[in-house]
Design an enzyme around this catalytic site. Structure first.
Site, PDB file in Angstrom:
ATOM      1  N   HIS A 122     -21.068 -14.328 -25.117  1.00  0.00           N
ATOM      2  CA  HIS A 122     -20.039 -13.799 -26.022  1.00  0.00           C
ATOM      3  C   HIS A 122     -20.204 -14.521 -27.367  1.00  0.00           C
ATOM      4  O   HIS A 122     -20.637 -15.679 -27.401  1.00  0.00           O
ATOM      5  CB  HIS A 122     -18.671 -14.113 -25.403  1.00  0.00           C
ATOM      6  CG  HIS A 122     -17.492 -13.535 -26.107  1.00  0.00           C
ATOM      7  ND1 HIS A 122     -16.920 -14.119 -27.210  1.00  0.00           N
ATOM      8  CD2 HIS A 122     -16.750 -12.441 -25.838  1.00  0.00           C
ATOM      9  CE1 HIS A 122     -15.879 -13.396 -27.595  1.00  0.00           C
ATOM     10  NE2 HIS A 122     -15.753 -12.370 -26.784  1.00  0.00           N
ATOM     11  N   ASP A 199     -18.958 -21.350 -19.890  1.00  0.00           N
ATOM     12  CA  ASP A 199     -17.879 -20.498 -20.394  1.00  0.00           C
ATOM     13  C   ASP A 199     -17.302 -19.741 -19.191  1.00  0.00           C
ATOM     14  O   ASP A 199     -17.940 -18.836 -18.662  1.00  0.00           O
ATOM     15  CB  ASP A 199     -18.458 -19.545 -21.449  1.00  0.00           C
ATOM     16  CG  ASP A 199     -17.441 -18.502 -21.924  1.00  0.00           C
ATOM     17  OD1 ASP A 199     -16.357 -18.390 -21.317  1.00  0.00           O
ATOM     18  OD2 ASP A 199     -17.751 -17.790 -22.891  1.00  0.00           O
ATOM     19  N   GLN A 202     -14.655 -15.354 -17.975  1.00  0.00           N
ATOM     20  CA  GLN A 202     -14.702 -14.183 -17.091  1.00  0.00           C
ATOM     21  C   GLN A 202     -14.903 -14.554 -15.627  1.00  0.00           C
ATOM     22  O   GLN A 202     -15.041 -13.653 -14.792  1.00  0.00           O
ATOM     23  CB  GLN A 202     -15.821 -13.223 -17.534  1.00  0.00           C
ATOM     24  CG  GLN A 202     -15.661 -12.666 -18.934  1.00  0.00           C
ATOM     25  CD  GLN A 202     -14.515 -11.668 -19.067  1.00  0.00           C
ATOM     26  OE1 GLN A 202     -13.942 -11.200 -18.085  1.00  0.00           O
ATOM     27  NE2 GLN A 202     -14.157 -11.336 -20.295  1.00  0.00           N
ATOM     28  N   LYS A 225      -6.532 -14.199 -19.809  1.00  0.00           N
ATOM     29  CA  LYS A 225      -7.417 -13.393 -18.949  1.00  0.00           C
ATOM     30  C   LYS A 225      -7.112 -13.629 -17.475  1.00  0.00           C
ATOM     31  O   LYS A 225      -7.661 -12.975 -16.600  1.00  0.00           O
ATOM     32  CB  LYS A 225      -8.882 -13.707 -19.242  1.00  0.00           C
ATOM     33  CG  LYS A 225      -9.342 -13.229 -20.627  1.00  0.00           C
ATOM     34  CD  LYS A 225     -10.833 -13.362 -20.775  1.00  0.00           C
ATOM     35  CE  LYS A 225     -11.293 -13.344 -22.209  1.00  0.00           C
ATOM     36  NZ  LYS A 225     -11.258 -12.009 -22.834  1.00  0.00           N
ATOM     37  N   CYS A 361     -18.231  -7.982 -28.330  1.00  0.00           N
ATOM     38  CA  CYS A 361     -18.467  -9.311 -28.913  1.00  0.00           C
ATOM     39  C   CYS A 361     -19.727  -9.955 -28.336  1.00  0.00           C
ATOM     40  O   CYS A 361     -19.753 -11.172 -28.078  1.00  0.00           O
ATOM     41  CB  CYS A 361     -17.270 -10.247 -28.721  1.00  0.00           C
ATOM     42  SG  CYS A 361     -15.793  -9.658 -29.515  1.00  0.00           S
TER      43      CYS A 361
HETATM   44  N1  7TS Z   1     -16.250 -15.880 -23.448  1.00  0.00           N
HETATM   45  C1  7TS Z   1     -16.325 -14.738 -22.729  1.00  0.00           C
HETATM   46  C2  7TS Z   1     -17.379 -14.610 -21.677  1.00  0.00           C
HETATM   47  C3  7TS Z   1     -15.415 -13.716 -22.993  1.00  0.00           C
HETATM   48  O1  7TS Z   1     -15.489 -12.590 -22.273  1.00  0.00           O
HETATM   49  C4  7TS Z   1     -14.431 -13.881 -24.002  1.00  0.00           C
HETATM   50  C5  7TS Z   1     -13.478 -12.790 -24.381  1.00  0.00           C
HETATM   51  C6  7TS Z   1     -14.385 -15.099 -24.679  1.00  0.00           C
HETATM   52  C7  7TS Z   1     -15.318 -16.063 -24.388  1.00  0.00           C
HETATM   53  C8  7TS Z   1     -13.361 -15.382 -25.730  1.00  0.00           C
HETATM   54  O2  7TS Z   1     -12.113 -15.536 -25.140  1.00  0.00           O
HETATM   55  P1  7TS Z   1     -10.799 -15.707 -26.035  1.00  0.00           P
HETATM   56  O3  7TS Z   1      -9.689 -15.683 -25.043  1.00  0.00           O
HETATM   57  O4  7TS Z   1     -10.913 -17.007 -26.730  1.00  0.00           O
HETATM   58  O5  7TS Z   1     -10.784 -14.550 -26.980  1.00  0.00           O
HETATM   59  N2  7TS Z   1     -13.922 -11.520 -24.024  1.00  0.00           N
HETATM   60  C9  7TS Z   1     -13.363 -10.343 -24.395  1.00  0.00           C
HETATM   61  C10 7TS Z   1     -13.817  -9.133 -23.913  1.00  0.00           C
HETATM   62  O6  7TS Z   1     -14.739  -9.009 -23.114  1.00  0.00           O
HETATM   63  N3  7TS Z   1     -13.083  -8.145 -24.444  1.00  0.00           N
HETATM   64  O7  7TS Z   1     -12.163  -8.693 -25.260  1.00  0.00           O
HETATM   65  C11 7TS Z   1     -12.338 -10.062 -25.231  1.00  0.00           C
END
Ligand code: 7TS
Length: 402
Positions: A122, A199, A202, A225, A361
């Protein structure tokens, strides 16, 4: 045991309609919906307990501080960290990685050094490291993957060398649903004394994670999430590493003693938590983690695996369907014939089905796949086979329009 009707009743939003149709929410990779207990715990804290933490002698402040630190203990237990000193609260995965990239970069990265990331990261696990590279004259190296969306471990092994300062890799791809062999990735880096950041944005919502078993040095995830509130996340770090890093932001809470001449910093984890934390969100996150723990991560995993397999099977039978990646986890990215992903997403939305479209992203991953974007359905603990059927019917209806 796993009563989906009861579970769905815990999530008020799931019974709402959009465009006069029942909502089918399949954008859980972006964010999950919140159970009533999480929202009520947060409202309850604002109504009954609210006071700033760690600084008041008064009753409410102590009660709020207790809730906050119990929340940290809940997180520690959930990820099986050794100590609460290793659990830092941030605004989410993105801030966790930025914190680490900044602090680690300041302490350990110099001219000519290398940072390893994977082909399926990401943006939030690419850009902060690129910023370090720019600042320090270091270089980003990328672990390649197969066309099927699996990392090439031999190539990874060849990338590691004396200049490699850190390896940063996603546990689960938010696009491909690949579950990466992170224990092996950690072991190979550790053989050369290189620390690893995983990371977990997910992975944490879908299966149990165990810091002591994974043995990674750093791990990041987001509360929103995993059925918790927005604006709260976690950076786990091994105590020995965190002790060696300089602070991130300066301000209240992160200090021990301040004079105009010199400041000494607080102990872990507070050294990295400047300013008033979002203690209400921490409480909400703890309630969310208790909620999924009560359901059982293994039951959630089994339910979502069944749904994902069912969906892949149904979708696989659609003519012109291309599914990207191994979808080990509760994510299916797809493309049907030459129907643009945005058209597919927009028309599915009109049928009440929420999916995500675009590059998710992960633009470098899209380049690697030679595409601009995909449609992505991502499942959560409350989704049903009927919802998968609605998705499959919806895709077929959209196809008939073209
Ligand atoms: N890393 C991964 C693997 C992600 O899927 C996401 C967000 C992030 C980091 C960033 O997370 P945040 O909570 O700091 O924004 N992924 C997604 C997505 O797949 N669709 O919207 C956000």
């Amino acid at each position: 045991m796993y009563n989906i009707e009861h579970i769905r009743n815990d999530f008020p939003i799931l019974s709402r309609q959009v465009y006069g149709r029942p909502l089918v929410y399949l954008d859980n990779g972006a964010t999950t919906q919140k159970p009533r207990c999480v929202v009520e715990a947060m409202v309850g804290e604002y109504y009954n307990v609210n006071a700033n933490v760690h600084r008041g002698v008064h009753f409410l402040s102590q009660q709020a501080t207790d809730l906050h630190e119990q929340g940290r203990e809940t997180v520690r237990h959930f990820i099986n960290a050794r100590s609460t000193a290793e659990v830092l609260f941030t605004r989410g995965t993105t801030e966790s990685i930025n914190l680490l990239a900044f602090c680690f970069g300041e302490a350990f990265i110099g001219e000519g050094d290398e940072i390893v990331v994977s082909a399926m990261e990401h943006h939030s696990n690419i850009v902060p490291w690129q910023m370090v590279c720019e600042r320090k004259g270091a270089r980003l190296r990328v672990v390649p993957m197969t066309d099927g969306g699996e990392l090439l471990l031999e190539d990874y092994g060849r990338l590691l060398n004396d200049r490699t300062k850190i390896v940063c890799c996603t546990h689960v791809s938010n696009v491909l649903g690949t579950v990466n062999p992170v224990k092996e990735i950690v072991r190979m880096a550790h053989d050369r004394g290189i620390p690893v950041l995983i990371d977990g944005a997910q992975s944490t919502p879908h299966f149990a994670v165990d810091m002591q078993d994974l043995d990674c040095d750093f791990f990041a995830f987001s509360g929103h999430k995993i059925y918790g509130p927005t604006g709260i996340g976690v950076l786990y770090g091994k105590e020995a590493w965190l002790e060696k890093l300089p602070p991130y932001q300066g301000g209240g809470e992160m200090i021990k003693k301040v004079t105009f001449e010199h400041t000494t910093y607080n102990e872990l984890p507070y050294k990295f938590e400047a300013g008033t934390p979002d203690y209400v969100a921490v409480h909400g996150l703890a309630v969310a983690l208790d909620y999924v723990s009560a359901l059982g991560m293994e039951n959630i995993y089994a339910h979502e695996q069944e749904l994902t397999r069912y969906a892949a099977l149904q979708m696989g039978e659609i003519e012109g369907m291309k599914i990207y990646g191994p979808h080990h986890d509760a994510v299916i990215s797809f493309q049907v014939g030459n129907i643009h992903h945005l058209d597919m997403g927009t028309l599915l939305d009109r049928l009440g089905i929420a999916v995500r479209t675009g590059h998710h992203c992960a633009e470098p991953l899209m380049h690697r796949l030679g595409i601009e974007g995909t449609v992505r359905a991502s499942f959560a603990l409350y989704n049903t086979k009927e919802e998968v059927d609605a998705l499959v019917d919806g895709i077929k209806r959209v196809m008939r329009m073209f």
